[in-house]
Write an enzyme that holds these catalytic residues in place. Structure first.
Site, short mmCIF file in Angstrom:
data_model
loop_
_atom_site.label_atom_id
_atom_site.label_comp_id
_atom_site.label_asym_id
_atom_site.label_seq_id
_atom_site.Cartn_x
_atom_site.Cartn_y
_atom_site.Cartn_z
N LYS A 170 0.82 -1.25 -0.05
CA LYS A 170 -0.09 -0.20 0.02
C LYS A 170 0.86 1.18 -0.10
O LYS A 170 0.70 2.47 -0.84
CB LYS A 170 -0.98 -0.17 1.26
CG LYS A 170 -1.53 1.35 1.54
CD LYS A 170 -2.52 1.48 2.77
CE LYS A 170 -1.60 1.59 3.83
NZ LYS A 170 -2.11 2.09 5.06
N SER A 171 1.95 1.17 0.78
CA SER A 171 2.74 2.59 0.99
C SER A 171 3.33 2.70 -0.44
O SER A 171 3.51 3.83 -0.71
CB SER A 171 3.89 2.12 2.08
OG SER A 171 3.42 1.73 3.10
N ARG A 196 2.20 5.96 -2.95
CA ARG A 196 3.45 7.12 -3.49
C ARG A 196 3.69 7.09 -4.93
O ARG A 196 3.94 8.22 -5.49
CB ARG A 196 4.74 6.57 -2.57
CG ARG A 196 4.67 7.16 -1.17
CD ARG A 196 5.84 6.53 -0.55
NE ARG A 196 5.91 6.85 0.74
CZ ARG A 196 5.31 6.13 1.87
NH1 ARG A 196 4.28 5.54 1.76
NH2 ARG A 196 5.65 6.82 3.19
N ASP A 249 -7.73 1.70 -0.22
CA ASP A 249 -6.88 2.80 -0.01
C ASP A 249 -6.29 3.31 -1.50
O ASP A 249 -6.06 4.35 -1.63
CB ASP A 249 -5.98 2.59 0.80
CG ASP A 249 -6.51 2.77 2.18
OD1 ASP A 249 -7.54 2.93 2.39
OD2 ASP A 249 -5.62 2.86 3.17
N ASN A 259 -10.74 6.69 4.72
CA ASN A 259 -9.83 6.73 5.61
C ASN A 259 -8.48 6.41 5.20
O ASN A 259 -7.63 5.90 6.00
CB ASN A 259 -10.49 5.43 6.70
CG ASN A 259 -9.89 5.97 7.96
OD1 ASN A 259 -8.98 6.95 8.48
ND2 ASN A 259 -10.23 4.70 8.83
N GLY A 282 -5.10 7.58 4.85
CA GLY A 282 -4.02 8.53 5.30
C GLY A 282 -3.17 8.59 4.21
O GLY A 282 -2.51 9.82 3.88
N ARG A 292 -8.75 12.29 12.57
CA ARG A 292 -7.10 12.00 12.78
C ARG A 292 -6.53 13.14 12.59
O ARG A 292 -6.76 13.97 11.56
CB ARG A 292 -6.76 10.96 11.77
CG ARG A 292 -7.45 9.63 12.01
CD ARG A 292 -7.15 8.44 11.06
NE ARG A 292 -5.86 8.14 10.81
CZ ARG A 292 -5.27 7.40 9.89
NH1 ARG A 292 -6.38 6.94 8.69
NH2 ARG A 292 -4.06 6.81 9.71
N SER A 326 2.79 11.70 12.96
CA SER A 326 2.66 11.11 12.02
C SER A 326 3.90 11.22 11.09
O SER A 326 4.05 12.25 10.80
CB SER A 326 1.44 10.90 11.27
OG SER A 326 1.57 10.42 10.02
N ASP A 352 3.18 -0.57 12.07
CA ASP A 352 1.85 -1.43 11.74
C ASP A 352 2.15 -3.08 12.06
O ASP A 352 1.37 -3.53 12.62
CB ASP A 352 1.92 -1.16 10.07
CG ASP A 352 1.26 0.01 9.95
OD1 ASP A 352 0.55 0.56 10.88
OD2 ASP A 352 1.05 0.33 8.68
N LYS A 388 -4.09 6.08 14.54
CA LYS A 388 -4.36 5.45 13.09
C LYS A 388 -5.95 5.23 12.82
O LYS A 388 -6.81 5.69 13.63
CB LYS A 388 -3.66 4.24 13.41
CG LYS A 388 -2.05 4.26 13.37
CD LYS A 388 -1.53 4.72 12.17
CE LYS A 388 -0.08 5.20 12.24
NZ LYS A 388 1.04 4.04 12.20
N GLU A 389 -6.31 3.95 12.17
CA GLU A 389 -7.49 3.58 11.71
C GLU A 389 -8.69 3.86 13.09
O GLU A 389 -9.81 4.09 12.98
CB GLU A 389 -7.79 2.51 11.17
CG GLU A 389 -7.17 2.56 9.73
CD GLU A 389 -5.73 2.49 9.33
OE1 GLU A 389 -4.90 2.92 10.30
OE2 GLU A 389 -5.15 2.13 8.34
N ARG A 442 -5.29 2.19 18.27
CA ARG A 442 -4.89 0.70 18.30
C ARG A 442 -4.58 0.19 19.60
O ARG A 442 -4.56 -0.86 19.85
CB ARG A 442 -3.94 0.41 17.36
CG ARG A 442 -4.61 0.54 15.90
CD ARG A 442 -3.51 0.45 14.83
NE ARG A 442 -4.18 0.32 13.36
CZ ARG A 442 -3.44 0.39 12.23
NH1 ARG A 442 -2.29 0.74 12.20
NH2 ARG A 442 -4.00 -0.03 11.17
N HIS A 445 -8.49 -2.68 9.33
CA HIS A 445 -8.08 -3.79 8.72
C HIS A 445 -7.13 -4.52 9.51
O HIS A 445 -7.20 -5.85 9.37
CB HIS A 445 -7.30 -3.42 7.27
CG HIS A 445 -6.40 -2.38 7.48
ND1 HIS A 445 -5.21 -2.42 6.67
CD2 HIS A 445 -6.40 -1.18 8.07
CE1 HIS A 445 -4.45 -1.66 6.97
NE2 HIS A 445 -5.01 -0.49 7.74
N ARG A 446 -5.99 -3.81 10.05
CA ARG A 446 -5.34 -4.80 10.73
C ARG A 446 -5.64 -5.58 12.11
O ARG A 446 -5.08 -6.40 12.32
CB ARG A 446 -3.91 -3.81 11.28
CG ARG A 446 -3.42 -3.14 10.00
CD ARG A 446 -1.74 -2.89 9.91
NE ARG A 446 -1.53 -2.10 8.80
CZ ARG A 446 -1.22 -2.67 7.55
NH1 ARG A 446 -1.36 -4.11 7.52
NH2 ARG A 446 -0.97 -1.89 6.71
N LYS A 483 -9.38 -2.46 3.07
CA LYS A 483 -8.68 -1.20 3.21
C LYS A 483 -7.26 -1.65 2.21
O LYS A 483 -6.97 -0.61 1.51
CB LYS A 483 -8.49 -0.86 4.44
CG LYS A 483 -8.01 0.57 4.59
CD LYS A 483 -7.86 1.04 6.01
CE LYS A 483 -7.63 2.63 5.98
NZ LYS A 483 -6.19 3.09 5.77
#
Ligand code: DC
Length: 668
Positions: free
Chosen positions: A22-23, A27, A49, A107, A109, A137, A184, A331, A358-359, A362, A408-409, A434
């Protein structure tokens, strides 16, 4: 509420091809959009996402159709998994052409923060909003940084939080931009990616400690691939020399998701393993590959190659307690919190304050759900101490309901708790979309229990296996049917049954479907046709060709799904599912089998001679046992069930008895 019931599990082994990171996906999408030239992106993650980012870019660009200006387009490359993740981005060369837009960013980020910065420097009027949690957030540190250089970014509702409204403004880069880095790291990522758009030299100074540093390394690495280098003095000061522009590198491959890898690696460490993930490894630019070090610190045996990581349980089977600073892998650290349930003592996770924004919060969510499983949890502002439950079973409850907080996590890491032999109910499981839409299917592929049943021809194993599957509510694989289908399809296509390459090609692309208890080949019902004697003989021929067996391997493994699988056939316990916790060799004397077949044929009104049948069976047994490829034999770890004196119901009961002894957690 929607939920997913996970059965009690104990073993995990297998290989998982990871979806894209995802990251990196989000990007690369933004950088390609801002760059000059066209970029082809391969293996892009397809999840909520990334869809949010794609849709936003499509709104502020145009069509992407060649000759029609900048835009983002899915490549018209069909068929393969790679083709599905292939996108073409016609970059806008530093300035989004659409100057007015309303963007809804869910959602995500990784979409919200970088788009805020890029749009603030784009001279347009934009409104950015998200789901209610996104509006809780913080984003103040980023807005402060952008305002220092003259950007006009306003809070549309609450000071310091989305939604935001951006107006055109003259940007000037006189002094260094001073930003905080302790809430963040995405705020710094957003500024770094956007500032080259000004064309001027930009300096960023951190006013606090920077958290989650490896994510900044991903940002710098990808910016460099698009032709912009950033000078860095420690993690304190970053300089982007003026005059640099993003230029497309042509083709970009997205690595597998290292955070997603953590669930499977932990499953290998907890559930025996080996579990191998493909798509990340030593060559990865993602900080979360360091999760493997944390697992190693717990005693797990880790092997790492350029493009894979593999995890197995410690040699003595017991994971060790840990006390670790996990700021660099926020994460993947969530996965360690659940792995702590299996440790030999209290585990401490330090420096994880970012979990709170975060989401969901956590730290609070993790503590609440771990307690449901019998852990004692101490919760601090930026740490957790987890005392694993005392008993070997995690909880005495019949099925533990796990809440996932639209995170999701939370859903993914708690699936691992089922490996403690406790059934779980995961509430709202679709929140994994997500970042990892088919997570539970992949988890099932390594963790769902398999009952492998083999035996000689006419031993009744097909019927017994099917009834065992029905009783347990498991999926059923009749692997013989796949060989029969291959033979039938080859005959129909005019391929000679000894043409190994030709038949293997037929097997690899078999257009077979299994609706209910019917079997379709290219849409035509062949349920009866594949049972013909001639097809049985053909199946036996094609089954002796190694290339055909290889071609059917992954197709058979794909049957492994939650809550479990009963797999019937020759090499189920040796080649296809060697890690199957239950293996049964179902047999009967040749005489008993000949008699059963005789009754079957007579019952169908067909002519039959018991002595000929007996002779046929004996010859077939000898041939099957003597053949070099997948011979008929009882595996060393298979339990022999002799059905000579048993009826079908008794044979089913005998197999179920073996299942209960090997998988006692099924009793729960
Ligand atoms: O179980 P059956 O009669 O439908 O199997 C058809 C043929 O395929 C038989 O010759 C055995 C062979 N076979 C195999 O080699 N490997 C399997 N996993 C299943 C069947």
């Amino acid at each position: 509420m929607n939920h997913l019931d996970l059965p009690a599990l104990t073993r995990a082994a297998g290989t998982v091809r990871l979806p894209g990171s995802k990251s990196i996906s989000n990007r690369v999408l933004l950088l390609a959009a801002l760059a000059e030239g066209e970029t082809e992106i391969r293996d892009l993650l397809d999840s909520d996402d990334t869809r949010v980012m794609l849709e936003a870019l499509q709104k502020v660009m145009r069509s992407g159709i060649p000759g029609d200006g900048a835009g983002v387009m899915k490549c018209p490359v069909g068929g393969t998994a790679i083709g599905e993740g292939r996108w073409r981005v016609q970059g806008c060369g530093g300035e989004f052409p659409v100057k007015q837009a309303e963007l809804f960013l869910g959602n995500a980020g990784t979409a919200f923060r970088p788009l805020t910065a890029a749009l603030a420097l784009s001279g347009g009027h934009y409104r950015l909003s998200g789901v209610p949690r996104m509006h809780e957030r913080p984003i103040g540190d980023l807005v402060d940084g952008l305002r220092q250089i003259g950007a006009d970014v306003r809070y549309a509702d609450k000071e310091g939080f989305p939604p935001l409204e951006i107006f055109p403004a003259a940007v000037k880069l006189a002094a260094p931009i001073r930003v905080r880095g302790d809430v963040s790291s995405q705020f710094l990522t957003a500024l770094l990616m956007a500032l080259p758009l000004t064309g001027e030299t930009a300096v960023i100074e951190m006013t606090t400690e920077l958290i989650s540093k490896p994510y900044i390394e991903i940002t710098l690495n990808l910016m460099a691939r698009f032709g912009v280098t950033v000078g860095r003095e420690g993690w304190q000061r970053f300089t982007i020399a003026g005059g640099q522009k993003y230029r497309s590198p042509g083709v970009v491959h997205v690595e597998g998701d290292a955070s997603g890898a953590s669930y499977f690696l932990a499953a290998g460490a907890i559930g025996g393993g080996p579990v191998r993930v493909e798509g990340v490894g030593r060559g990865s630019i993602q900080g979360d590959v360091k999760f493997a070090d944390a697992l190693a610190a717990m005693g797990a045996r880790i092997e790492m190659g350029e493009n894979f990581i593999e995890a197995r349980a410690p040699a003595d089977g017991k994971l060790k307690a840990f006390d670790l600073d996990l700021n660099h892998i926020p994460d993947a650290a969530m996965t360690l919190a659940v792995a702590a349930l299996f440790a030999d003592g209290p585990c401490t996770l330090r420096n994880i304050a970012s979990w709170r924004v975060k989401e969901t919060d956590r730290i609070a969510a993790m503590a609440t759900e771990l307690r449901k499983l019998g852990a004692t949890v101490e919760e601090g502002a930026d740490y957790l101490v987890i005392h694993p439950p005392q008993s070997s079973a995690l909880s005495p409850q019949p099925s533990v309901p796990i809440d996932t907080y639209d995170d999701h996590r939370m859903a993914m890491c708690f699936s691992l708790a089922a490996l403690g032999g406790v059934p779980l109910r995961i509430n709202d499981p679709q929140c994994v979309a997500k970042t990892f839409p088919d997570y539970f299917e992949r988890f099932g592929r390594i963790a769902a229990p398999v009952i492998a049943i083999d035996g000689p021809s006419a031993s009744g194993k097909g019927t017994v296996a099917q009834r065992v599957a029905e009783t347990l509510g498991f999926h059923f694989l009749d692997s013989g049917a796949l060989y029969r289908l291959t033979a039938l399809a080859a005959i129909r296509a005019g391929v000679a049954l000894d043409d190994e390459t030709g038949v293997a090609a037929v097997a690899a692309t078999l257009p077979a479907e299994f609706p209910g208890d019917r079997i379709l080949l290219a849409g035509i019902d062949v349920t009866e046709a594949i049972r013909a004697e001639e097809i049985g003989v053909g199946a036996s021929k094609v089954a002796a060709l190694p290339a055909v067996r290889t071609a059917l391997l992954e197709r058979q493994r794909a049957y492994r799904r939650l809550p479990g699988l009963v797999a019937d056939g020759r090499d189920m316990g040796s080649v296809v599912f060697p890690e199957a916790p239950v293996k049964v060799f179902l047999t009967a004397s040749a005489e008993a089998r000949a008699e059963r077949r005789y009754k079957q044929l007579i019952g169908k009104g067909m002519p039959a001679n018991i002595l000929t049948l007996l002779q046929d069976l004996q010859e077939r047994d000898a041939r099957d046992a003597a053949r070099s490829v997948a011979p008929l034999k009882q595996e060393a770890d298979a339990e022999r069930v002799d059905t000579t004196p048993l009826g079908i119901a008794e044979a089913v009961a005998a197999v179920l008895d073996s299942v209960r002894r090997k998988l006692p957690q099924m009793e729960r």
